[in-house]
Design an enzyme around this catalytic site. Structure first.
Site, PDB file in Angstrom:
ATOM      1  N   THR A 216       0.848  -1.180   0.000  1.00 35.55           N
ATOM      2  CA  THR A 216       0.000   0.000   0.000  1.00 35.55           C
ATOM      3  C   THR A 216       0.885   1.232   0.000  1.00 35.55           C
ATOM      4  O   THR A 216       2.051   1.149   0.361  1.00 35.55           O
ATOM      5  CB  THR A 216      -0.869   0.029   1.285  1.00 35.55           C
ATOM      6  OG1 THR A 216      -1.450  -1.250   1.507  1.00 35.55           O
ATOM      7  CG2 THR A 216      -1.981   1.047   1.201  1.00 35.55           C
ATOM      8  N   THR A 267      -0.710   0.043   6.476  1.00 39.42           N
ATOM      9  CA  THR A 267      -0.350  -0.938   5.455  1.00 39.42           C
ATOM     10  C   THR A 267      -0.154  -2.280   6.130  1.00 39.42           C
ATOM     11  O   THR A 267       0.586  -2.388   7.105  1.00 39.42           O
ATOM     12  CB  THR A 267       0.947  -0.537   4.704  1.00 39.42           C
ATOM     13  OG1 THR A 267       1.356  -1.631   3.863  1.00 39.42           O
ATOM     14  CG2 THR A 267       2.081  -0.195   5.650  1.00 39.42           C
TER      15      THR A 267
END
Length: 351
Positions: A216, A267
């Site tokens: 991410t 993330t």
């Protein structure tokens, strides 16, 4: 006479207290700051050549510097967040935008979210296939839609109504991600055959290495006006199926911001971040338990999440510009920059 003396003493005490409070505020004056991440995982030093490592570091610095310039020039935190994330989305190095991973069927489904700490407004999109910069569409949902989250073709129809140009799905195709898909599918096929002939999707996903499960990009920022913002963008999980959506577009899980408290972008293995409300939990600990952002983020990532079996990390920033970047994996691509200071770019725990 006694009343006059009391009033005089009260006035003096009031002035003294006021002066003390002013001194305290000045001593803890906020500094505009920004932090970004490019994903966490089993980032092994042995698997990164010096040239690859430098490429990651250069791109992270470019992104954090872009966001910093927005803040330095008096821009708002939302603009700083999108400026930084756009650079990461436009790079094939990260699992967002151009570098998005493949689904099991060989497509790309992208998610993103953004939150304004000043207004508590938020916007998110999930499962889009033709949006070059998903974070920009998430911001448009926040600003021009009565809704918080839009998905799939509906989100892209809204994008067209806002003047976005759709890109062909082939825009997101990269050789590196395609090879990752082939590797993941081989591992899935070896693990998915469960008891009584049923396909055990849970066992199959658990069998995948961490790097297949998440990746991410994100940014958090505090501007000169004291406004916080957070944003997150992702290509999702390699070989994901059935329209799976992770934590990145879920407000409170992968993204959260509230003025006077903190802003967080996450993330990690999204399913855990959703279940444990990671971004929101960190800010709640700051707000209600009066913990520092460093304490709160560490507790959630390295204690609560680890205890549950969840892996990943966050970037978080508080109302004073203090930054936390904890992670419980081997590494996390990240960069920070505070007012008047040079950028700090890190991949592993200490460098």
């Amino acid at each position: 006479m006694k009343q006059l003396l009391l009033c005089g003493m009260s006035a003096l005490l009031g002035l003294s207290l006021s002066a003390g409070l002013s001194a305290n505020v000045n001593a803890e004056e906020s500094r505009f700051s920004i932090a970004i991440h490019g994903g966490a995982g089993t980032i092994s030093k042995a698997n990164l050549t010096s040239a690859q490592e430098q490429a990651y570091r250069d791109k992270l610095k470019q992104a954090v510097d872009a966001g910093y310039r927005v803040l330095e020039q008096g821009g708002d935190s939302l603009s700083a967040v999108t400026a930084a994330i756009n650079i990461l989305e436009d790079s094939p190095l990260f699992n967002a935008g151009l570098g998005a991973v493949y689904t099991y069927e060989g497509a790309h489904e992208l998610d993103a979210s953004i939150m304004d700490g000043k207004t508590m407004n938020a916007g998110a999109i999930a499962g889009v296939k033709h949006i070059k910069n998903p974070i920009n569409l998430a911001q448009s949902v926040m600003e021009y839609s009565p809704h918080v989250m839009l998905s799939g073709s509906g989100a892209e129809e809204f994008a067209l109504s806002q003047g976005f140009t759709l890109v062909p799905s082939a825009y997101f195709d990269t050789d590196t991600r395609y090879q990752q898909l082939q590797d993941a599918k081989q591992k899935l096929k070896a693990a998915e055959q469960g008891a009584q002939g049923k396909i055990d999707h849970q066992a199959a996903v658990n069998y995948l290495d961490l790097d297949y499960k998440f990746g991410t990009v994100g940014a958090v920022a505090l501007d000169k006006q004291g406004n916080l913002a957070a944003g997150t963008s992702t290509g999702g999980m390699t070989a994901k199926r059935f329209g799976r959506i992770g934590d990145s577009p879920v407000i409170g899980a992968g993204t959260y911001a509230e003025n006077g408290v903190c802003a967080v972008s996450a993330t990690g293995h999204g399913e855990y971040f959703i279940r444990y409300h990671v971004a929101g939990d960190i800010c709640a600990r700051v707000k209600y338990q009066h913990k520092t952002v460093v304490q709160a983020a560490d507790e959630v990532i390295n204690q609560r999440l680890v205890g549950a079996g969840g892996t990943g990390g966050v970037i978080a920033i508080d109302q004073r510009g203090n930054i936390a970047t904890p992670f419980n994996t081997e590494g996390m691509y990240r960069a920070t920059r505070k007012e008047g200071e040079p950028a700090q770019v890190l991949i592993w725990q200490d460098h």
